[in-house]
Design a protein around this motif. Structure first.
Motif, PDB file in Angstrom:
ATOM      1  N   PRO A  41       0.819  -1.129  -0.024  1.00 54.34           N
ATOM      2  CA  PRO A  41      -0.020   0.220  -0.174  1.00 54.34           C
ATOM      3  C   PRO A  41       0.904   1.215  -0.127  1.00 54.34           C
ATOM      4  CG  PRO A  41       0.223  -0.846   2.226  1.00 54.34           C
ATOM      5  CD  PRO A  41       1.205  -1.859   1.391  1.00 54.34           C
ATOM      6  N   PRO A  42       0.260   2.506  -0.245  1.00 52.61           N
ATOM      7  CA  PRO A  42       1.131   3.685  -0.284  1.00 52.61           C
ATOM      8  C   PRO A  42       1.565   3.632   1.399  1.00 52.61           C
ATOM      9  CG  PRO A  42      -1.118   4.173  -1.272  1.00 52.61           C
ATOM     10  CD  PRO A  42      -1.135   2.670  -0.371  1.00 52.61           C
ATOM     11  N   THR A  44       3.475   5.759   4.423  1.00 53.35           N
ATOM     12  CA  THR A  44       3.662   7.168   4.786  1.00 53.35           C
ATOM     13  C   THR A  44       4.931   7.094   5.293  1.00 53.35           C
ATOM     14  OG1 THR A  44       1.404   7.553   4.818  1.00 53.35           O
ATOM     15  CG2 THR A  44       2.800   9.125   6.133  1.00 53.35           C
ATOM     16  N   PRO A  45       5.880   7.933   4.712  1.00 54.08           N
ATOM     17  CA  PRO A  45       7.340   7.999   5.783  1.00 54.08           C
ATOM     18  C   PRO A  45       7.167   8.906   7.034  1.00 54.08           C
ATOM     19  CG  PRO A  45       7.260   8.880   3.297  1.00 54.08           C
ATOM     20  CD  PRO A  45       5.855   8.795   3.709  1.00 54.08           C
ATOM     21  N   VAL A  46       7.895   8.313   7.799  1.00 51.60           N
ATOM     22  CA  VAL A  46       8.055   8.754   9.057  1.00 51.60           C
ATOM     23  C   VAL A  46       9.374   9.743   9.324  1.00 51.60           C
ATOM     24  CG1 VAL A  46       8.050   8.792  11.652  1.00 51.60           C
ATOM     25  CG2 VAL A  46       6.528   7.486  10.109  1.00 51.60           C
ATOM     26  N   VAL A  53      13.379   2.195   8.593  1.00 58.51           N
ATOM     27  CA  VAL A  53      12.066   2.177   8.697  1.00 58.51           C
ATOM     28  C   VAL A  53      11.596   2.960   7.560  1.00 58.51           C
ATOM     29  CG1 VAL A  53      10.093   3.336   9.989  1.00 58.51           C
ATOM     30  CG2 VAL A  53      11.889   2.279  11.144  1.00 58.51           C
ATOM     31  N   ILE A  56       4.820   4.182   7.708  1.00 64.62           N
ATOM     32  CA  ILE A  56       3.717   3.464   8.345  1.00 64.62           C
ATOM     33  C   ILE A  56       2.522   3.388   7.421  1.00 64.62           C
ATOM     34  CG2 ILE A  56       4.168   4.305  10.522  1.00 64.62           C
ATOM     35  CD1 ILE A  56       2.297   6.632  10.086  1.00 64.62           C
ATOM     36  N   ILE A  57       1.794   2.271   7.383  1.00 66.85           N
ATOM     37  CA  ILE A  57       0.661   1.921   6.648  1.00 66.85           C
ATOM     38  C   ILE A  57      -0.743   1.723   7.671  1.00 66.85           C
ATOM     39  CG2 ILE A  57       1.886   1.151   4.682  1.00 66.85           C
ATOM     40  CD1 ILE A  57       1.202  -1.887   5.822  1.00 66.85           C
ATOM     41  N   SER A  58      -1.596   1.639   7.126  1.00 65.59           N
ATOM     42  CA  SER A  58      -2.897   1.443   8.128  1.00 65.59           C
ATOM     43  C   SER A  58      -3.252  -0.088   7.633  1.00 65.59           C
ATOM     44  CB  SER A  58      -4.120   2.471   7.640  1.00 65.59           C
ATOM     45  OG  SER A  58      -5.136   1.989   8.305  1.00 65.59           O
ATOM     46  N   ARG A  60      -6.130  -2.244   8.154  1.00 63.91           N
ATOM     47  CA  ARG A  60      -7.577  -2.308   8.420  1.00 63.91           C
ATOM     48  C   ARG A  60      -7.751  -1.522   9.858  1.00 63.91           C
ATOM     49  NH1 ARG A  60      -6.923  -7.263   6.369  1.00 63.91           N
ATOM     50  NH2 ARG A  60      -5.893  -7.937   8.399  1.00 63.91           N
ATOM     51  N   ILE A  63      -2.338   1.313  12.707  1.00 66.42           N
ATOM     52  CA  ILE A  63      -1.206   1.756  12.264  1.00 66.42           C
ATOM     53  C   ILE A  63       0.013   0.789  12.545  1.00 66.42           C
ATOM     54  CG2 ILE A  63       0.469   3.509  12.484  1.00 66.42           C
ATOM     55  CD1 ILE A  63      -2.421   4.504  11.300  1.00 66.42           C
ATOM     56  N   THR A  65       4.038  -0.271  11.554  1.00 63.02           N
ATOM     57  CA  THR A  65       5.273   0.349  11.081  1.00 63.02           C
ATOM     58  C   THR A  65       5.913  -0.884   9.845  1.00 63.02           C
ATOM     59  OG1 THR A  65       5.902   1.031  13.202  1.00 63.02           O
ATOM     60  CG2 THR A  65       7.732   0.983  11.598  1.00 63.02           C
TER      61      THR A  65
ATOM     62  N   ASP B 684      -5.785   7.539  10.003  1.00 62.91           N
ATOM     63  CA  ASP B 684      -6.178   6.951   8.928  1.00 62.91           C
ATOM     64  C   ASP B 684      -7.025   7.901   7.879  1.00 62.91           C
ATOM     65  OD1 ASP B 684      -6.931   5.326   6.799  1.00 62.91           O
ATOM     66  OD2 ASP B 684      -7.117   3.499   8.075  1.00 62.91           O
ATOM     67  N   GLU B 688      -6.508   4.704   1.810  1.00 60.54           N
ATOM     68  CA  GLU B 688      -5.007   4.268   2.048  1.00 60.54           C
ATOM     69  C   GLU B 688      -4.215   5.218   2.455  1.00 60.54           C
ATOM     70  OE1 GLU B 688      -4.296   1.617  -1.397  1.00 60.54           O
ATOM     71  OE2 GLU B 688      -4.627  -0.304   0.037  1.00 60.54           O
ATOM     72  N   VAL B 690      -2.589   7.725   5.158  1.00 56.56           N
ATOM     73  CA  VAL B 690      -2.196   7.657   6.518  1.00 56.56           C
ATOM     74  C   VAL B 690      -1.371   9.112   6.677  1.00 56.56           C
ATOM     75  CG1 VAL B 690      -0.891   6.697   8.343  1.00 56.56           C
ATOM     76  CG2 VAL B 690      -2.113   5.258   6.747  1.00 56.56           C
ATOM     77  N   LEU B 692       0.608  11.628   9.348  1.00 60.42           N
ATOM     78  CA  LEU B 692       1.269  11.632  10.880  1.00 60.42           C
ATOM     79  C   LEU B 692       0.529  12.929  11.570  1.00 60.42           C
ATOM     80  CD1 LEU B 692       4.735  10.883   9.673  1.00 60.42           C
ATOM     81  CD2 LEU B 692       3.541   9.678  11.591  1.00 60.42           C
TER      82      LEU B 692
END
Lengths: 164, 724
Positions: A41-42, A44-46, A53, A56-58, A60, A63, A65, B684, B688, B690, B692
């Motif tokens: 999935p896309p 999200t960089p932290v 690392v 993060i993805i979601s 369902r 969150i 890592t 969320d 899809e 996310v 921060l």
């Protein structure tokens, strides 16, 4: 995923592993350590997170890592291709995602197909439990020197230990 | 209900009772210090302990049962006047509450409960007080009345006589159907002026529909005052005189028939274990409902003639906070469904022939949205609890610590009713407890010292809470010694945190903030109560974790004030969505003051740091793309400044785009990311995506502290703050 494997009264020493590729090498993790395989999935960089690392993805609503397994194993980073997958693995503390180049297949390894070797040296040695040679017997009849079916067996506990 | 549930229920109920006990004991302590005695409070405590004993027995908490039993005896002696209330007795009672707490939580860290020692402590204070055996015979009280008084009632009667309070007798006739409310009304009317010692029913009147009661009151008011206070019920009021004065003024005895149906009880009988409710011997079988227990009165209202009701008095339920968390997550998922519906509607709008259904969908969507936000508000509201819950616990600690250290401290609480999310309240007790121990230990001086310094011997510790926008402010203020700037500087220099020259440059506020650095203690001031391995740095970390900020203000010689600013809830928040280098971030709206367009020419550089002037004040800037190392910053592009503010600190966060406001459910980042600074979680956004969530409090701390220290020229301190 585990549902695809037929339960059998196999001896303890027979192990099922899932193989995947990273930078042209084939690695494998014990099948039971893998909760799920996700199409990437896309992510999200932290910012300011440790280098390996990815972000993060979601999953369902949860969150999760995601780690770049290439960086974890000190391989060169490459942008994920369409074949890339995220393996969800339980670190004991949380579920973590491991990004791999591509997932291959499930192998059933007999004891004589596993070489508990320390032929790997350096930092990688911490994560590697041995080398798997699926179909070694079959292959011996043809070309014993073939390296095509070499699986580097990873220890999930060691792999994830330093994260937390 | 499963056994586990039942146990949970028991624990919750026991906790509630213990909190109530703690409150009542503090009131009792206060009354005692002011020289008042408050029999009703002692009764309240007795009832609480009794109930606790009952439920402890039911759930097999035998140790707890044993302690409650011993304490119950002591309390019985107290209310019967066999033991008088002293500070020592109060100590034993407070210790009892502590023991209950410990037995319930089975706190592995705390010392084990030494039940034998505690029983011995109870025995010590339980030695009977000499009884002033003034005879009641002097009074024109019917012996048939005297003989049915309970020991408690007799005690109250004697006490009132000893204190020279006048006795009154009142005859009333109540309808059986409304006796409870009538009695309640009588009590309410009499209360400001008089104590009702007993009321005895007489069988004579009313032909079954009514009941006559003889009420014995003690009051310092005159007959006329009392009569007018009682209104229509006070017509049959008369004074009970001593025989020696005017026995002839007694109301005719025949109108108060002896209560023959009631078994008389020797007044010397030992107090029985059962609760007060069942102790009154005079409720005749014909009496409707439990008229003897105030609390029970409302119960019987709907069903006169039904002596017992199994219906619960309270209409509340206790809920595990995790269930609410789960509901909140569901609301979050619904919010995602809502935006998905919105997207579908947009797609549908493209088709001209679907206009009708698009409109309808729009309408339904609006209704859905409205109900969803009601649901969300409702759940948030349920999670709210008054800060008084944690203040009550603190009051107990204060009393204990003050006595241990022979300091005199009074606690003044305001705003205990201020509501905060249950989770925040839970997380607050440790930091607050530490602050308060500090205040008593280091802050408030001994009574002697205080008097020498021209202060009242009694120190004051104030806990003030008040809502401020979407935040709650808690102040902990003492009128003690305050902190010495010189001493703090000296310590910092001695610990090698900075040079004298550097220290000179710090403002007083910055010096005071030194106490929040890890390991910073003024050695000479440390003692074992506050030095339990946690310092103010831990307090600060805990407060930051809740998205709060702590500030200190102290005047040497006149006291210290700590101010904690906290968000009201953490569960679901409104956030401003922004983009930095193409990535979405959420900033809690509670921390956002305003957002303005950044005109590049506005930016100036002060001490190597970019600032802008907004409404005549200088605002330090933080370019998030730089801080987060996101791509090459493009200075020519249009950007915005989001002015974030907490307490009195402000910082401008430079972002590329403003995307708008949205309600978000904050979800925690995994443990693997817990050390990454600047984010309080993630959310969320649906599709899809996310985002921060920026930890505004953390960023303010990190960036402002860093510049302050950088200005002071000390990188090591800055390190300490950043990794705090």
């Amino acid at each position: 995923m585990p549902a695809e494997i037929e339960p059998e009264n196999a001896p303890q020493s027979v192990r099922d592993v899932l193989s995947f590729t990273l930078a042209d090498e084939t690695y494998a993790l014990p099948l039971e350590s893998i909760h799920e395989i996700l199409k990437t999935p896309p992510i999200t960089p932290v910012p300011r997170a440790p280098a390996d690392v990815l972000g993060i993805i979601s999953v369902r609503g949860r969150i999760t890592t995601v780690l770049d397994l290439r960086l974890r194993l000190h391989l060169a980073h490459e942008p994920a291709s369409a074949r890339a997958r995220v393996l969800l693995v339980d670190s004991g503390v949380e579920l973590l995602g491991l990004l791999v180049d591509a997932v291959q297949q499930v192998h059933r390894l007999n004891p004589d197909e596993v070489e508990l070797s320390n032929m790997v040296s350096g930092e990688l040695a911490d994560y590697v439990v041995g080398i798997g040679r699926p179909g070694a017997r079959r292959m011996a009849e043809r070309d014993a020197t073939s390296t095509e079916e070499l699986l580097i067996l990873l220890d999930p506990a060691a792999l994830l230990r330093r994260v937390v | 209900m499963s056994e586990g549930d039942a146990r949970e229920e028991f624990l919750a109920e026991a906790q509630e009772i213990i909190e109530g006990l703690s409150r009542d004991l503090l009131l009792l302590d206060q009354a005692d210090k002011e020289g008042r005695d408050d029999p009703e409070l002692i009764n309240e405590v007795f009832r609480g302990v009794h109930t606790l004993k009952g439920i402890a027995g039911m759930f097999g908490y035998h140790q707890l049962g044993a302690v409650t039993h011993a304490l119950e005896d002591l309390l019985d002696d107290l209310r019967l006047g066999r033991v008088s209330l002293t500070q020592n007795v109060l100590d034993v009672l407070f210790e009892g509450v502590e023991n209950f707490q410990r037995l319930l939580t089975e706190d592995p860290d705390g010392p084990p409960v030494d039940l034998e020692a505690y029983a011995a402590a109870i025995d010590l204070v339980q030695a009977p007080a000499p009884l002033a055996r003034e005879t009641l015979e002097d009074y024109a009280l019917d012996s048939s009345v005297l003989s049915v008084l309970t020991e408690y009632e007799e005690h109250r009667l004697r006490t009132n006589i000893e204190q020279g309070v006048t006795l009154f007798r009142l005859l009333v006739r109540f309808s059986l159907a409304t006796i409870d409310s009538s009695l309640e009304e009588l009590k309410t009317r009499a209360k400001p002026l008089a104590e009702i010692i007993t009321y005895l029913p007489s069988m004579g009147g009313g032909g079954g529909e009514d009941i006559d009661l003889e009420v014995l009151l003690a009051s310092r008011a005159s007959l006329g005052e009392l009569r007018s206070a009682l209104g229509s019920q006070g017509e049959q009021l008369s004074e009970v005189r001593r025989h020696t004065t005017a026995p002839s003024q007694l109301p005719p005895a025949p109108s108060i028939p002896a209560v023959a149906s009631v078994p008389s009880r020797p007044t010397s009988a030992p107090p029985p274990g059962p609760p007060i409710a069942s102790e009154r011997p005079h409720a005749p079988t014909s009496a409707p409902g439990p008229m003897d227990e105030e609390d029970a009165a409302p119960l019987a209202k709907d069903a006169p003639g039904d002596p017992l009701s199994l219906r619960s008095v309270a209409s509340t339920v206790r809920v595990d906070i995790r269930k609410l968390d789960h509901l909140m997550n569901v609301v979050g998922e619904l919010a995602l469904v809502r935006s998905a519906l919105g997207n579908l509607r947009e797609k549908l709008r493209q088709h001209a022939d679907e206009r009708e259904i698009t409109r309808e969908l729009h309408r339904v969507g609006r209704t859905f949205e409205r109900h969803l936000s009601e649901l969300q508000d409702g759940i948030l509201d349920v999670r709210m609890v008054p800060l008084g819950q944690v203040f009550d616990k603190l009051a107990r600690i204060i009393r204990q610590v003050a006595r241990e250290h022979e300091k005199e401290v009074q606690l003044v609480v305001t705003g205990a009713e201020t509501e905060v999310d249950k989770l925040i309240v839970e997380e607050l007790s440790d930091p607050l407890m530490h602050i308060i121990r500090n205040a008593i230990d280091h802050g408030i001086e001994s009574p002697k010292m205080r008097e020498l310094g021209g202060k009242p011997a009694l120190g004051t510790l104030a806990l003030n809470a008040y809502p401020k926008g979407s935040h709650v402010v808690i102040e902990i203020e003492d009128d003690g010694a305050g902190m010495s700037i010189e001493r703090l500087v000296e310590t910092a220099v001695r610990r090698g945190l900075m040079s004298h020259a550097e220290a000179e440059e710090l403002t007083n506020e910055e010096v005071l903030a030194l106490i929040f650095l890890p390991g910073f203690t003024t050695r000479s001031a440390i003692t074992d109560i506050s030095g339990r391995g946690v310092g103010m740095d831990v307090v600060k970390t805990n407060i930051s974790r809740l998205g709060g900020i702590i500030d200190i203000h102290s005047e040497h010689g006149s006291g210290t004030k700590l101010t904690i600013t906290l968000p009201v809830t953490l569960a679901i928040i409104s956030a401003l969505l922004v983009r930095v280098a193409g990535r979405p971030f959420a900033i809690p709206i509670t921390a956002v003051q305003e957002a303005i367009l950044l005109v590049p020419t506005m930016v100036r550089t002060v001490e190597g740091r970019e600032v802008v002037t907004v409404r005549d004040t200088t605002l330090p800037l933080c370019r998030l793309d730089e801080l987060f190392g996101l791509g090459t910053p493009n200075r020519k592009k249009r950007s915005f400044v989001v002015v974030t503010a907490l307490a009195n600190r402000r910082l401008g966060l430079v972002v590329d785009e403003l995307e708008g406001q949205q309600d978000i459910v904050i979800k925690a980042l995994g443990r693997s990311l817990s050390r990454v600074p600047g984010f309080s979680g993630a959310t969320d956004l649906g599709d899809e995506r996310v985002a921060l969530v920026l930890d505004a409090a953390g960023l303010l701390e990190e960036l402002l502290a860093t510049t302050e220290w950088r200005r002071a020229g000390d990188a090591r301190l800055a390190e300490g703050v950043r990794h705090d």
